[in-house]
Scaffold this active site. Structure first.
Site, PDB file in Angstrom:
ATOM      1  N   CYS A  99       0.863  -1.196   0.045  1.00 14.60           N
ATOM      2  CA  CYS A  99      -0.006  -0.062   0.050  1.00 14.60           C
ATOM      3  C   CYS A  99       0.894   1.368   0.138  1.00 14.60           C
ATOM      4  O   CYS A  99       0.403   2.201  -0.677  1.00 14.60           O
ATOM      5  CB  CYS A  99      -1.004  -0.032   1.168  1.00 14.60           C
ATOM      6  SG  CYS A  99      -0.129   0.081   2.800  1.00 14.60           S
ATOM      7  N   HIS A 147      -2.691   0.979   6.935  1.00 15.20           N
ATOM      8  CA  HIS A 147      -3.131   1.064   5.553  1.00 15.20           C
ATOM      9  C   HIS A 147      -3.118   2.556   5.112  1.00 15.20           C
ATOM     10  O   HIS A 147      -3.708   3.399   5.822  1.00 15.20           O
ATOM     11  CB  HIS A 147      -4.391   0.258   5.337  1.00 15.20           C
ATOM     12  CG  HIS A 147      -4.646  -0.217   3.727  1.00 15.20           C
ATOM     13  ND1 HIS A 147      -3.665  -0.843   3.196  1.00 15.20           N
ATOM     14  CD2 HIS A 147      -5.748   0.155   3.178  1.00 15.20           C
ATOM     15  CE1 HIS A 147      -4.387  -1.064   2.115  1.00 15.20           C
ATOM     16  NE2 HIS A 147      -5.567  -0.464   1.979  1.00 15.20           N
ATOM     17  N   HIS A 159      -5.948   1.457  -4.331  1.00 15.50           N
ATOM     18  CA  HIS A 159      -4.759   0.856  -3.194  1.00 15.50           C
ATOM     19  C   HIS A 159      -4.348  -0.617  -3.620  1.00 15.50           C
ATOM     20  O   HIS A 159      -4.850  -1.236  -4.455  1.00 15.50           O
ATOM     21  CB  HIS A 159      -5.753   0.738  -1.765  1.00 15.50           C
ATOM     22  CG  HIS A 159      -6.720  -0.214  -1.678  1.00 15.50           C
ATOM     23  ND1 HIS A 159      -6.833  -0.832  -0.361  1.00 15.50           N
ATOM     24  CD2 HIS A 159      -7.542  -0.718  -2.573  1.00 15.50           C
ATOM     25  CE1 HIS A 159      -7.880  -1.741  -0.623  1.00 15.50           C
ATOM     26  NE2 HIS A 159      -8.318  -1.712  -1.901  1.00 15.50           N
TER      27      HIS A 159
END
Length: 237
Positions: A99, A147, A159
């Site tokens: 990510c 994240h 993402h």
């Protein structure tokens, strides 16, 4: 200094130019023929300089964009190039991305350096107060800071999700209560060119040197040069 400030300052310069030109014409009518010729030349230079100055303002009227400016739309467009790339923990290239690796890769493509990890990326740029105010290209940190995603606009995000999955464009699933922070690194649209960008090339116009040499008003010409240098450098008068 903003364009609005620059325009206000320009009126001062143009008014001074008019005064100088009037004085030079008076000198031309009462002096010798050679002096008159020199004054007329200087008056023309003053007029040419004022015209060039106005032209520069026209180039920075707020409708133009800064050369090479990166926008949120650019961020989203670049991120879309990596759709389908497999998630790889620690990955930072088109062969595999996690990510934060995706975020770093996209911004690096656009010439912007951001930290490698989510912890660092969660502090870049400026904070956006809520999801409702998010714009394309903004970074959204979630999962307690574990994240990060790129907001793509229209309620979607890009993402690198997790092991076994690929970089994806998906509907946003988060609420404000799920979000640690939203960061804006670049504007949604390219900013208007700054006064320094639009005016810096005019600081050495020959019109100013003509005012100094032909009119004899060196003090006034020096004042004009000082005023204009300040504008060209984005300073105040």
């Amino acid at each position: 200094m903003t364009i609005t400030d620059a325009i206000g300052r320009i009126s001062q310069i143009q008014a001074t130019l008019v005064q100088l030109e009037t004085g030079m014409r008076a000198t031309a009518s009462s002096g010798s023929s050679s002096t008159a010729a020199g004054s007329a030349t200087s008056a023309t230079s003053a007029t040419d300089f004022a015209s060039a100055l106005s032209g520069a303002l026209g180039a920075t009227d707020g409708s133009s964009t800064g050369a090479g400016a990166v926008t949120g739309a650019d961020v989203v467009a670049d991120a879309k190039k990596y759709l389908g790339v497999p998630y790889v923990f620690g990955g930072t290239s088109a062969s595999g991305l996690d990510c934060s690796g995706l975020v770093q890769r996209v911004y690096k493509d656009l010439g912007i350096d951001v930290p490698r990890l989510v912890s660092g990326q969660s502090t870049v740029g400026t904070e956006v107060p809520s999801l409702a105010e998010a714009q394309p290209g903004d970074l959204i940190v979630t999962n307690g800071g574990e994240h990060i995603v790129i907001y793509a606009g229209d309620g979607k995000v890009i993402h690198a999700p997790s092991e076994g999955r690929n970089v994806s464009l998906v509907d946003n699933w988060m609420k404000d209560s799920d979000i640690v922070t939203i960061r804006r690194v670049v504007p949604q649209a390219a900013p208007a060119a700054s006064s320094a960008t639009g005016l810096s090339g005019l600081a050495g116009l020959s019109g100013l040197s003509g005012l100094s040499s032909a009119s004899g008003s060196s003090a006034q010409a020096d004042m004009l040069r000082s005023l204009f240098a300040s504008l060209a450098q984005g300073g105040s008068l």
